[in-house]
Design a protein around this motif. Structure first.
Motif, PDB file in Angstrom:
ATOM      1  N   GLN A 143      -2.847  47.878   5.319  1.00 27.53           N
ATOM      2  CA  GLN A 143      -2.438  48.972   6.196  1.00 27.53           C
ATOM      3  C   GLN A 143      -2.526  50.291   5.448  1.00 27.53           C
ATOM      4  O   GLN A 143      -1.817  50.511   4.465  1.00 27.53           O
ATOM      5  CB  GLN A 143      -1.006  48.750   6.696  1.00 27.53           C
ATOM      6  CG  GLN A 143      -0.542  49.843   7.658  1.00 27.53           C
ATOM      7  CD  GLN A 143       0.866  49.625   8.158  1.00 27.53           C
ATOM      8  OE1 GLN A 143       1.296  48.487   8.367  1.00 27.53           O
ATOM      9  NE2 GLN A 143       1.591  50.715   8.355  1.00 27.53           N
TER      10      GLN A 143
ATOM     11  N   LYS B  78       0.082  52.938  13.102  1.00 27.22           N
ATOM     12  CA  LYS B  78      -0.738  51.950  12.400  1.00 27.22           C
ATOM     13  C   LYS B  78      -1.857  51.364  13.254  1.00 27.22           C
ATOM     14  O   LYS B  78      -2.856  50.854  12.726  1.00 27.22           O
ATOM     15  CB  LYS B  78       0.141  50.824  11.873  1.00 27.22           C
ATOM     16  CG  LYS B  78       0.832  50.000  12.964  1.00 27.22           C
ATOM     17  CD  LYS B  78       1.691  48.907  12.361  1.00 27.22           C
ATOM     18  CE  LYS B  78       2.360  48.067  13.455  1.00 27.22           C
ATOM     19  NZ  LYS B  78       3.207  46.996  12.890  1.00 27.22           N
ATOM     20  N   ASP B  79      -1.737  51.447  14.592  1.00 25.40           N
ATOM     21  CA  ASP B  79      -2.759  50.881  15.474  1.00 25.40           C
ATOM     22  C   ASP B  79      -3.739  51.932  16.006  1.00 25.40           C
ATOM     23  O   ASP B  79      -4.557  51.646  16.886  1.00 25.40           O
ATOM     24  CB  ASP B  79      -2.092  50.180  16.657  1.00 25.40           C
ATOM     25  CG  ASP B  79      -1.269  48.970  16.210  1.00 25.40           C
ATOM     26  OD1 ASP B  79      -1.734  48.275  15.288  1.00 25.40           O
ATOM     27  OD2 ASP B  79      -0.194  48.744  16.790  1.00 25.40           O
TER      28      ASP B  79
ATOM     29  N   ARG C 278      -6.859  54.272  16.572  1.00 25.42           N
ATOM     30  CA  ARG C 278      -8.294  54.126  16.345  1.00 25.42           C
ATOM     31  C   ARG C 278      -8.974  55.438  16.724  1.00 25.42           C
ATOM     32  O   ARG C 278      -8.996  55.828  17.887  1.00 25.42           O
ATOM     33  CB  ARG C 278      -8.870  52.977  17.182  1.00 25.42           C
ATOM     34  CG  ARG C 278      -8.371  51.597  16.767  1.00 25.42           C
ATOM     35  CD  ARG C 278      -8.873  51.222  15.376  1.00 25.42           C
ATOM     36  NE  ARG C 278      -8.345  49.925  14.946  1.00 25.42           N
ATOM     37  CZ  ARG C 278      -7.237  49.766  14.229  1.00 25.42           C
ATOM     38  NH1 ARG C 278      -6.525  50.818  13.861  1.00 25.42           N
ATOM     39  NH2 ARG C 278      -6.829  48.572  13.866  1.00 25.42           N
TER      40      ARG C 278
ATOM     41  N   LYS D 262     -13.679  43.302  10.711  1.00 27.09           N
ATOM     42  CA  LYS D 262     -12.559  42.955  11.559  1.00 27.09           C
ATOM     43  C   LYS D 262     -12.492  41.442  11.799  1.00 27.09           C
ATOM     44  O   LYS D 262     -11.432  40.828  11.770  1.00 27.09           O
ATOM     45  CB  LYS D 262     -12.672  43.685  12.912  1.00 27.09           C
ATOM     46  CG  LYS D 262     -12.372  45.159  12.833  1.00 27.09           C
ATOM     47  CD  LYS D 262     -12.547  45.824  14.206  1.00 27.09           C
ATOM     48  CE  LYS D 262     -12.310  47.323  14.120  1.00 27.09           C
ATOM     49  NZ  LYS D 262     -12.519  47.997  15.429  1.00 27.09           N
TER      50      LYS D 262
END
Length: 444
Positions: A411, A418-419, A421, A442
């Motif tokens: 992370q 944190k998510d 994009r 990924k």
């Protein structure tokens, strides 16, 4: 208050201009029925036509390129209105001149109930304080303002004046309209060139109209030069052929002001043509800017921006080419720089496109500005100082080069986002390889 009547010397000067002044000035229409072009605003039944005929004018701003009839319309209004007419030129006039005109307008309105129309040529050259000096008197009806400008008034004229005026946009005249004006001049024996017995070939007429590029004044000046420098033939005619017409208007009168609307319109079209992968349109607008004398460094900077914003990682070499071109143009200058600019612009225009880098940084900045983004995770913080370990700085950090293919999942964003994009690569050009690599990581 000055006498509203023209002095003996004023009358003599105006008669001399009408008789011996430049052809474009002599041939200026005096009545609305003589006006050529701009049918969308001045044809019978249109708003401006009705207002002039009814003598019910409010403040106006005429906006358009040179030679399209802005001053002519003001003169027609002067000839047909019952109001007193005053003309100022923004280049030579100041606040003191405005105050003098306004003072006389107040007396005229109070003593004779007669309105005053103030025509200001090149109103965009008035600074803010000069424009502000007009505002109270436009607002209370002391004067009716008519401004003429080649610049976009929404950029160059105070919003307060704009809101109290009707803006009419005049367009470049059509070739047919210019040919009509030229023919009228050739035939007019009083104000025009009828006394010279001028004969002109159709291709010469068409050439003057085409090269004038919508500017009637440019065409009339060229016609006058052609007639005055051509000897009569054996038939007693001044015959103007295509060769003579070409000599008298050697350079196309291009509508481009490096600080005005056409500057911004042209550079906008240039960038959008590169973005739209249209190499021919790209070269057209590039040629227009070069021909008009635009700063080549300015053009080069726009190519660099487009290479990053619109090509991006679909072809990373586009930015390399664009920056190299900018450096080369600065080193060589013009006219050789035109070749370098052409190469770089064509490379960008023909390259695969992606704005993912541009969109990504915009999204990231938007989050930084508007969201609670937290703090840098402890394992990513700088641990190169005494006491860092006690604080937990750098603890648990995974060094990517210690892992297979130099990649490790960890992370890196703050916990609160944190998510997020931001970068979404496309399937275009090299960026497709980037996307495939990211997907592979990924999955792994």
């Amino acid at each position: 208050m000055k006498n509203d009547q023209l002095s003996f010397f004023d009358i003599g000067r105006e008669k001399n201009i009408k008789r011996e002044g430049p052809l474009a000035t002599r041939m200026r229409p005096e009545a609305i029925e003589e006006f050529v072009g701009q049918e969308d605003i001045i044809a019978p039944g249109k708003l401006l036509y009705r207002a002039i005929k009814a003598d019910k004018l409010a403040s106006l701003i005429f906006f358009g390129p040179p030679g399209t009839g802005k001053t002519t319309l003001a003169r027609i209004i002067a000839n047909t209105t019952k109001s007193h007419f005053e003309q100022l030129n923004a280049v030579t006039s100041g606040v003191a001149d405005i105050r003098n005109v306004v003072g006389e307008a107040k007396e005229r309105l109070g003593m004779y109930n007669k309105k005053t129309i103030v025509f200001i040529d090149e109103i965009h050259r008035f600074n803010k304080s000069q424009q502000d000096a007009l505002l109270p008197y436009v607002e209370d009806g002391t004067i009716i303002l008519i401004g003429a400008t080649t610049e976009n008034p929404y950029y160059e004229v105070n919003d307060a004046l704009i809101s109290r005026s009707t803006v009419f946009r005049l367009n470049a005249l059509s070739d047919a309209a210019i040919i009509k004006l030229l023919t009228r001049c050739i035939e007019d024996e009083v104000k025009g060139l009828g006394a010279y017995n001028v004969k002109m070939s159709e291709d010469a007429l068409a050439h003057l109209a085409y090269v004038a590029n919508g500017d009637a004044r440019s065409a009339l000046n060229a016609l006058e030069l052609a007639v005055l420098t051509t000897e009569k033939n054996e038939a007693g005619e001044v015959y103007i052929d295509l060769k003579t017409a070409e000599e008298c208007i050697q350079k196309k009168a291009i509508n481009y002001d490096k600080k005005g609307e056409n500057h911004y319109d042209t550079i906008s079209a240039f960038i959008k043509s590169m973005r739209g992968s249209d190499p021919d349109a790209t070269l057209h607008y590039l040629a227009k800017m070069i021909y008009a004398g635009e700063d080549p460094k300015f053009i080069a900077r726009r190519i660099v921006i487009c290479a990053s914003e619109d090509v991006g990682n679909a072809d990373p070499n586009a930015l390399v080419v664009a920056v190299s071109a900018a450096n080369a143009v600065a080193m060589l200058g013009m006219p050789e720089g035109r070749i370098i600019l052409s190469q770089a612009a064509l490379y960008v225009a023909c390259a695969p496109k992606s704005n993912a880098a541009y969109m990504g940084i915009n999204l990231a900045i938007e989050d930084v500005q508007n969201k609670k983004t937290g703090v840098v995770p402890l394992h990513l913080r700088n641990d190169a100082f005494k006491g860092a370990k006690e604080w937990g700085y750098g603890e648990g950090y995974k060094y990517a080069h210690d892992f297979e293919e130099n990649y490790v999942e960890q992370q890196n964003l703050p916990e609160e986002i944190k998510d997020a994009r931001y970068y979404n690569p496309t399937d275009n050009g090299y960026e497709k390889s980037i996307k495939e690599l990211m997907n592979k990581r990924k999955q792994k």
